[in-house]
Design an enzyme around this catalytic site. Structure first.
Site, PDB file in Angstrom:
ATOM      1  N   VAL A   7       0.843  -1.191   0.000  1.00  0.00           N
ATOM      2  CA  VAL A   7       0.000   0.000   0.000  1.00  0.00           C
ATOM      3  C   VAL A   7       0.880   1.244   0.000  1.00  0.00           C
ATOM      4  O   VAL A   7       1.591   1.524   0.974  1.00  0.00           O
ATOM      5  CB  VAL A   7      -0.936   0.029   1.227  1.00  0.00           C
ATOM      6  N   ASP A 114       7.857  -0.093   3.413  1.00  0.00           N
ATOM      7  CA  ASP A 114       8.168  -0.467   2.032  1.00  0.00           C
ATOM      8  C   ASP A 114       9.657  -0.328   1.738  1.00  0.00           C
ATOM      9  O   ASP A 114      10.228  -1.110   0.968  1.00  0.00           O
ATOM     10  CB  ASP A 114       7.346   0.378   1.057  1.00  0.00           C
ATOM     11  N   THR A 137       5.117   7.970  -5.063  1.00  0.00           N
ATOM     12  CA  THR A 137       4.652   9.316  -4.733  1.00  0.00           C
ATOM     13  C   THR A 137       5.839  10.214  -4.421  1.00  0.00           C
ATOM     14  O   THR A 137       5.910  11.364  -4.858  1.00  0.00           O
ATOM     15  CB  THR A 137       3.697   9.265  -3.537  1.00  0.00           C
ATOM     16  N   THR A 189       5.085  24.092 -25.113  1.00  0.00           N
ATOM     17  CA  THR A 189       5.079  24.098 -23.649  1.00  0.00           C
ATOM     18  C   THR A 189       4.981  22.694 -23.065  1.00  0.00           C
ATOM     19  O   THR A 189       5.671  22.362 -22.101  1.00  0.00           O
ATOM     20  CB  THR A 189       3.913  24.968 -23.131  1.00  0.00           C
TER      21      THR A 189
END
Length: 265
Positions: A7, A114, A137, A189
């Site tokens: 998770v 983790d 993340t 861009t």
């Protein structure tokens, strides 16, 4: 069959092992609002599609290993194992679990589960010294000594966080697709932002890994650098410091920890 669940803050990765072989895997969004019952339904839906598992929740599952960086989800998964897998041995990675990897930190309890699990798998697969670069993340860099110890690490903002920040804080910028641009010098861009992300993170990986390797070993060339995480493919072809790519490193580590705590108990 062993069910492994990793998770993360953004995604949850599940893997199904038949012995040492991972035979199925799934990636879902992490939602701390999901209850144990909702998670059980989700698991049943995913595993019901696999031909080696039965229609009932728990059929064919002989063990479960879980690590989580989100406490609320870990709490609900603990309830899932109690209510729906009551007869199945389950390991939740937390203080007190045997990993076989000494943690050389000021406060070992503050290291994400983790990251320790990644170190376990790195030692088993490649030996030490090693550096694990996990593209999640956050982008984390974890050092494993020649003696198989977790020596510490680096935490940097992740690729998706950086893209979102550019879109939110840049007045004339917007969210973009994470993809490799045609060239380093962007012609519009979107391509300019993509180049900044891909080549900027590749440069970050090379710079951080090279500095860590010089501290970790007398000969930096002895250090094996392993990339993992869902966003690793974005920079694999551009970061010269990466030696190995193991997308299921955390799941493999969970299998190893399960074996050390249950199978060999």
């Amino acid at each position: 069959m062993l069910l492994t669940i990793d998770v993360g803050n953004t995604h949850t990765v599940l893997g199904l092992f038949d012995g040492e072989e991972i035979v199925e895997h799934w990636r879902i969004s992490t939602d701390s609002r999901r209850t144990a019952d909702e998670l059980a339904v989700l698991l049943q839906g995913l595993m019901g599609m696999h031909p080696l598992l039965g229609d009932e929740l728990g059929d064919g599952i002989d063990g479960i290993a879980i690590c989580s960086t989100v406490p609320a989800v870990l709490h609900e998964l603990r309830e899932v194992t109690r209510r729906y897998y009551g007869d199945v041995p389950a390991i939740l990675v937390e203080p007190g679990i045997k990993t076989g990897v000494p943690i050389l930190m000021d406060n070992p309890k503050e290291v994400g589960a983790d990251r320790i699990i990644n170190a376990v798998a790195a030692v088993e697969l490649y030996g030490g010294p090693a550096i694990v670069v996990d593209f999640g993340t956050a982008t984390t860099f974890d050092a494993v000594s020649a003696r198989g110890e977790y020596a510490g690490g680096v935490i940097a903002p992740g690729i998706e966080i950086s893209v979102e920040a550019l879109g939110v804080r840049g007045a004339q910028l917007r969210k973009i697709e994470l993809a490799r641009p045609r060239s380093v010098i962007g012609k519009n861009t979107v391509e300019a932002m993509q180049a900044g992300i891909v080549y900027g993170f590749a440069g970050q990986v090379d710079g951080v890994v090279n500095r860590m390797a010089r501290e970790l070993a007398d000969d930096p060339d002895d250090v094996t650098v392993i990339a993992t995480g869902g966003l690793a493919p974005m920079v694999l072809g551009e970061a010269s410091a990466i030696d190995e790519h193991e997308p299921w490193l955390t799941l493999i580590g969970l299998r190893l920890v399960y074996e050390r705590n249950v199978s060999r108990a």
